[in-house]
Structures are given as C-alpha cells and as structure tokens.
Design a protein around this motif. Sequence first.
Motif, PDB file in Angstrom:
ATOM      1  N   LEU A 102       0.806  -1.223   0.000  1.00  0.00           N
ATOM      2  CA  LEU A 102       0.000   0.000   0.000  1.00  0.00           C
ATOM      3  C   LEU A 102       0.840   1.275   0.000  1.00  0.00           C
ATOM      4  O   LEU A 102       0.305   2.371   0.140  1.00  0.00           O
ATOM      5  CB  LEU A 102      -0.952   0.000   1.208  1.00  0.00           C
ATOM      6  CG  LEU A 102      -1.969  -1.141   1.244  1.00  0.00           C
ATOM      7  CD1 LEU A 102      -2.901  -0.992   2.434  1.00  0.00           C
ATOM      8  CD2 LEU A 102      -2.777  -1.213  -0.049  1.00  0.00           C
ATOM      9  N   GLU A 154     -10.334  -6.091   2.555  1.00  0.00           N
ATOM     10  CA  GLU A 154     -10.227  -4.647   2.758  1.00  0.00           C
ATOM     11  C   GLU A 154      -8.901  -4.101   2.216  1.00  0.00           C
ATOM     12  O   GLU A 154      -8.858  -3.068   1.549  1.00  0.00           O
ATOM     13  CB  GLU A 154     -10.303  -4.345   4.252  1.00  0.00           C
ATOM     14  CG  GLU A 154     -11.470  -3.477   4.632  1.00  0.00           C
ATOM     15  CD  GLU A 154     -11.507  -3.297   6.138  1.00  0.00           C
ATOM     16  OE1 GLU A 154     -10.725  -2.480   6.640  1.00  0.00           O
ATOM     17  OE2 GLU A 154     -12.311  -4.009   6.789  1.00  0.00           O
ATOM     18  N   VAL A 155      -7.826  -4.810   2.511  1.00  0.00           N
ATOM     19  CA  VAL A 155      -6.506  -4.381   2.042  1.00  0.00           C
ATOM     20  C   VAL A 155      -6.413  -4.500   0.522  1.00  0.00           C
ATOM     21  O   VAL A 155      -5.860  -3.624  -0.157  1.00  0.00           O
ATOM     22  CB  VAL A 155      -5.374  -5.222   2.700  1.00  0.00           C
ATOM     23  CG1 VAL A 155      -4.015  -4.724   2.253  1.00  0.00           C
ATOM     24  CG2 VAL A 155      -5.492  -5.189   4.211  1.00  0.00           C
ATOM     25  N   CYS A 157      -8.746  -4.157  -1.613  1.00  0.00           N
ATOM     26  CA  CYS A 157      -9.494  -3.054  -2.225  1.00  0.00           C
ATOM     27  C   CYS A 157      -8.603  -1.813  -2.313  1.00  0.00           C
ATOM     28  O   CYS A 157      -8.566  -1.130  -3.338  1.00  0.00           O
ATOM     29  CB  CYS A 157     -10.742  -2.727  -1.412  1.00  0.00           C
ATOM     30  SG  CYS A 157     -12.027  -3.963  -1.591  1.00  0.00           S
ATOM     31  N   GLU A 158      -7.875  -1.548  -1.238  1.00  0.00           N
ATOM     32  CA  GLU A 158      -6.946  -0.416  -1.211  1.00  0.00           C
ATOM     33  C   GLU A 158      -5.876  -0.568  -2.283  1.00  0.00           C
ATOM     34  O   GLU A 158      -5.515   0.378  -2.990  1.00  0.00           O
ATOM     35  CB  GLU A 158      -6.235  -0.369   0.152  1.00  0.00           C
ATOM     36  CG  GLU A 158      -7.030   0.278   1.246  1.00  0.00           C
ATOM     37  CD  GLU A 158      -7.233   1.756   0.954  1.00  0.00           C
ATOM     38  OE1 GLU A 158      -6.249   2.504   0.959  1.00  0.00           O
ATOM     39  OE2 GLU A 158      -8.392   2.134   0.686  1.00  0.00           O
ATOM     40  N   ARG A 161      -7.260  -0.032  -5.739  1.00  0.00           N
ATOM     41  CA  ARG A 161      -7.517   1.384  -5.978  1.00  0.00           C
ATOM     42  C   ARG A 161      -6.215   2.137  -6.264  1.00  0.00           C
ATOM     43  O   ARG A 161      -6.134   2.967  -7.161  1.00  0.00           O
ATOM     44  CB  ARG A 161      -8.227   1.983  -4.755  1.00  0.00           C
ATOM     45  CG  ARG A 161      -8.939   3.299  -5.032  1.00  0.00           C
ATOM     46  CD  ARG A 161      -9.587   3.884  -3.783  1.00  0.00           C
ATOM     47  NE  ARG A 161      -8.765   3.792  -2.585  1.00  0.00           N
ATOM     48  CZ  ARG A 161      -7.645   4.508  -2.375  1.00  0.00           C
ATOM     49  NH1 ARG A 161      -7.238   5.379  -3.261  1.00  0.00           N
ATOM     50  NH2 ARG A 161      -6.960   4.336  -1.256  1.00  0.00           N
ATOM     51  N   LEU A 162      -5.180   1.768  -5.517  1.00  0.00           N
ATOM     52  CA  LEU A 162      -3.875   2.388  -5.709  1.00  0.00           C
ATOM     53  C   LEU A 162      -3.315   2.075  -7.109  1.00  0.00           C
ATOM     54  O   LEU A 162      -2.796   2.954  -7.804  1.00  0.00           O
ATOM     55  CB  LEU A 162      -2.921   1.878  -4.612  1.00  0.00           C
ATOM     56  CG  LEU A 162      -1.526   2.469  -4.512  1.00  0.00           C
ATOM     57  CD1 LEU A 162      -1.591   3.982  -4.369  1.00  0.00           C
ATOM     58  CD2 LEU A 162      -0.792   1.865  -3.298  1.00  0.00           C
ATOM     59  N   ALA A 187     -15.073  -0.606  -4.622  1.00  0.00           N
ATOM     60  CA  ALA A 187     -14.020   0.344  -4.237  1.00  0.00           C
ATOM     61  C   ALA A 187     -13.536   1.139  -5.455  1.00  0.00           C
ATOM     62  O   ALA A 187     -13.331   2.361  -5.378  1.00  0.00           O
ATOM     63  CB  ALA A 187     -12.851  -0.401  -3.598  1.00  0.00           C
TER      64      ALA A 187
END
Length: 334
Positions: A102, A154-155, A157-158, A161-162, A187
């Motif tokens: 991330l 959850e991670v 999705c981040e 998106r990144l 997301a």
Amino acid sequence: MSKREDSIATLDLTHRLRRLRRTQALRDLTQETFLRVEDLVFPLFLVEGERKREEVPSMPNIFRYSIDNALKACEELQTLGIRAIDLFGVPLVKDERGSEALNPNGLIQRGIRAIKKEFPDLCVMTDVALDPFTSHGHDGLVKDGKILNDETVEVLCEMARLHAECGADVVAPSDMMDGRVGAIRKALDEAGFVDVAILAYSAKYASSFYAPFRDALQSAPKFGDKKTYQMNPANADEAMREIELDIAEGADIVMIKPAMTYLDIARRARERFQAPIAVYNVSGEYSMIKAAAKMGWIDGERAMMEALLSMKRAGAKLIFTYFALEAARLLRQS
Ligand code: PBG
C-alpha cells in the motif's frame, strides 16, 4: 490429384480423414484453432534498483527487471505485437501485514506509472494479492495461523484502488479470498475508476506448479500451505461456482490457473459462461518444458506451441505465459 498407382484400396471406406491431412495446404485450410500474438499476456517481474536484469534460477530466460530495464523489455514486447503485461514485484521490505503493497511509492506503483507513461497503449495488468509483500508468504493477513478473509479483502481493495490511481488498465486479484471481486468493483467505482477492469483469478488451484514463481518472488509460504484458499485440484464443479460468483460480482475476465493440467476446466467454463476466459500457463509448466528441452528430451519450440495451442482449443481467449516473447517471435515468422 491423380490416382496413385502405389496405393490400391483394399478397404471399402467412404470416409478417409487422412485426405485432409495429405498436404500442408489442406492442413492449413482445415485448421480449427489459431494462436495469435494478441492472445498473449507476459508476466513481468520487477525488482528495486537500477540496470538490473537478473535471470530467475529456475526459469531460464526469464528475468527480474529494475524499472529502467523493464521499460526496455516493454519496448520489445510492443515491437513483437504483444498487447499486455501482468506486473509482479519483489519489494525490498516484507512484513507481517504486507504494508509495502500500500506504499504509494512502492515498486509496483512506480512501475505502473513509468510503463504507462512511456507505453500508453500497452495494457498494464497488476497482480492484487499480498504474498510477495508478506514476511510469511501468504496471500492474506494472518492471525493465529489462519488466513483472514474479510480483513484481507479490505486491504486488497486499497491495493486495487492504488494500482488504478497509478494507471493500471486491469487489476487481477489472485488471492482467492471470498467476495473480493465485488468489494474491489465497489471500491474502484467509488473512487471513480469505473473503467478499470477486473480480471479475476477465479479458479486458482493449490498447485505444485507455482514453485519457480515463488523462487522468482521469494514468496514461498513460510508456514503451512495455501489449501485453505486455493482450490483442491480434484474439483471441477466448484470451479464453476467460483467463476459464476466472480462474474456475478463484476469480473470482466475470469481466469483458470494453472493451464495445462486444468484444460477441462477451461473447456467447461467456455461452454457455460460468456465472459472472456484467461488461462495462466504457470511457471512450473514453463520450466518443465524448458528443462526437458535442455536435456534434449523434447523439441522445446514445438512443445511450447503445442501447449499454447491446446489452451486456445480448450476455450481460452487470453493466455498468460512466460513463453510470450518466444511464441510471438515464432508467430511473426510464420
Ligand atoms: C500469488 C500468485 C502466484 C502465482 C501468481 N500469483 C503463486 C501462488 O499462489 O503462490 C503463480 C504464477 C506462476 O507460477 O507462474 N498471488
């Protein structure tokens, strides 16, 4: 064609299928399946540093590139007509939670930006999973020896998106957590990336054929195995359920992995679903052919082309393969 004096029919046959195999022209005219350069996706390994081009010990002719050299590799891919890459990376730091995944300036993130800047037409796909980033080598977050599903999603999705923010065209979750496709779609959409596609590793099996890849990324699991999330090689109906769910959750392309030992799954998926099907001709499949060819036991080029064609025949549209460059060179010659 004139009657051949030396072949006298002794069998009273209406059909002789060998007639259409007699000449190269007839064989070409009746060929059913074709492999195209445009079908191939090249998995590309990134490492930190500069001017690096390290051969993966268990994968002859496959390299880990620093970003500068990855750009040169992309140039060659484009010249050969290959339309897509799938990015993987070996981060400098690995930790329990895979935090580097991330980092806005992490290796993959910088790689995507650099490649899209120089090659805007090249389709950049990215692997969305934590295993190269975690110290334990698992695709998800771990607690008390268990791989956590929802917390991992959850991670992911981040991470997706990144990647989208950096310019990825397609994000490819390869982690096998439940519900991640739907969550990633949501997301991406919420962040305004409605046009970024999802290629889901839908039917990914717990396979022995990933070993050279884990060598390449130094990502072999440090404890246990991946059987609580990757599929049992004995199951086919379950693969249909996985694919069906991923399509329902918004997958644009669905993948079956590995390829060669799971062609029946590709065929069944092709007959049942309309979404484009991808197969991943994985590292072990590549290295097996390379090793046998090196020993002089098989003709490596012919084995490669036969293997890739079998994936098309089984119903795959896209083929992720380390053979992409070699196959593209051959296809362009013919
Ligand atoms: C993990 C991942 C793996 C591969 C692609 N993504 C390995 C694994 O599940 O351990 C394997 C690819 C190959 O073997 O070529 N997210």
